[in-house]
Scaffold this motif. Structure first.
Motif, PDB file in Angstrom:
ATOM      1  N   GLY A   1      33.995  10.939  16.294  1.00 46.32           N
ATOM      2  CA  GLY A   1      32.793  10.397  16.914  1.00 46.32           C
ATOM      3  C   GLY A   1      31.551  11.256  16.790  1.00 46.32           C
ATOM      4  N   VAL A   2      31.627  12.359  16.059  1.00 44.72           N
ATOM      5  CA  VAL A   2      30.449  13.205  15.816  1.00 44.72           C
ATOM      6  C   VAL A   2      29.813  12.667  14.541  1.00 44.72           C
ATOM      7  N   ARG A   3      28.690  11.976  14.665  1.00 41.36           N
ATOM      8  CA  ARG A   3      28.151  11.217  13.540  1.00 41.36           C
ATOM      9  C   ARG A   3      26.778  11.661  13.048  1.00 41.36           C
ATOM     10  N   ARG A   4      26.094  12.452  13.828  1.00 44.62           N
ATOM     11  CA  ARG A   4      24.736  12.854  13.453  1.00 44.62           C
ATOM     12  C   ARG A   4      24.756  14.210  12.763  1.00 44.62           C
TER      13      ARG A   4
ATOM     14  N   TYR B   1      18.837   5.543  13.184  1.00 49.20           N
ATOM     15  CA  TYR B   1      18.613   5.601  14.630  1.00 49.20           C
ATOM     16  C   TYR B   1      17.318   6.364  14.838  1.00 49.20           C
ATOM     17  N   ARG B   2      16.726   6.186  16.010  1.00 45.84           N
ATOM     18  CA  ARG B   2      15.500   6.915  16.322  1.00 45.84           C
ATOM     19  C   ARG B   2      15.468   7.232  17.801  1.00 45.84           C
ATOM     20  N   ASP B   3      15.413   8.511  18.114  1.00 43.64           N
ATOM     21  CA  ASP B   3      15.221   8.933  19.494  1.00 43.64           C
ATOM     22  C   ASP B   3      13.758   8.717  19.847  1.00 43.64           C
ATOM     23  N   ASP B   4      13.466   8.486  21.107  1.00 44.19           N
ATOM     24  CA  ASP B   4      12.085   8.256  21.554  1.00 44.19           C
ATOM     25  C   ASP B   4      11.167   9.368  21.055  1.00 44.19           C
ATOM     26  N   GLY B   5      10.083   8.964  20.420  1.00 41.62           N
ATOM     27  CA  GLY B   5       9.074   9.906  19.960  1.00 41.62           C
ATOM     28  C   GLY B   5       9.456  10.691  18.716  1.00 41.62           C
ATOM     29  N   ALA B   6      10.587  10.407  18.138  1.00 40.97           N
ATOM     30  CA  ALA B   6      11.024  11.138  16.944  1.00 40.97           C
ATOM     31  C   ALA B   6      11.023  10.212  15.727  1.00 40.97           C
ATOM     32  N   ARG B   7      11.130  10.818  14.574  1.00 41.23           N
ATOM     33  CA  ARG B   7      11.194  10.023  13.346  1.00 41.23           C
ATOM     34  C   ARG B   7      12.582   9.397  13.219  1.00 41.23           C
ATOM     35  N   THR B   8      12.687   8.399  12.371  1.00 47.68           N
ATOM     36  CA  THR B   8      13.968   7.747  12.121  1.00 47.68           C
ATOM     37  C   THR B   8      14.888   8.706  11.378  1.00 47.68           C
TER      38      THR B   8
END
Length: 167
Positions: free
Chosen positions: A47-50, A83-90
């Protein structure tokens, strides 16, 4: 006892009569045979995907991780999902494809071997269990007649894609 049919003498294994140029195991290991590739697969299976999480958890050098992920995507074992965290790039995370999921029994078998021969005295650091009932899972050999096959009861023989060795 080998059932490999090919020109062989008493001192020559029959397998030497057959080419290994198109060996499926060799081709598979060309993709999976490097340590970090299997470590990346372990992470994604768990489950570690990033990218950043994989790198932090494994200490794989950035360039090596980039190369391994690219190979696994190119080979159709992983696919990238944006995916994109708030305020971050895709960015992208890496998910197993159906082809990638088929590697799970192999990784469980390798882990079981390591648990038997290399684990710390306290025991294995991770167990694999059936999600539905919680019982441990294991890999076993079975023939197409559904017989459980002992490790020493497996023989090789030329398959439909076998090619005679040249010289």
């Amino acid at each position: 006892m080998s059932t490999d049919t090919g020109a062989a003498t008493r001192d020559t294994p029959p397998a030497l009569a057959w080419s290994v140029e198109n060996c499926s195991l060799g081709r598979t290991m060309a993709i999976l045979g490097e340590r970090w590739t299997v470590v990346v697969l372990r992470e994604v299976f768990l489950g570690v995907r990033r990218f950043a999480d994989i790198q932090r958890h494994t200490a794989i050098p950035r360039q090596v991780l980039t190369a391994r992920l690219a190979t696994l995507v190119e080979q159709g074992i992983l696919h990238r999902v944006p995916y994109r965290d708030d305020g971050a790039r895709t960015r992208h995370e890496y998910r197993l494809t159906e082809r990638g999921l088929e590697l799970q029994p192999i990784l469980i078998a390798i882990t079981a071997w390591g648990d038997r021969h290399l684990a710390d005295q306290a025991g294995p650091p991770r167990e694999f269990v059936h999600r539905d009932c919680g019982a441990p899972v294991h890999v076993e050999l079975r023939c197409t007649e559904d017989h459980r096959v002992d490790d020493r009861a497996v023989a090789g023989r030329p398959g439909p894609g076998a090619r005679r060795a040249s010289g």
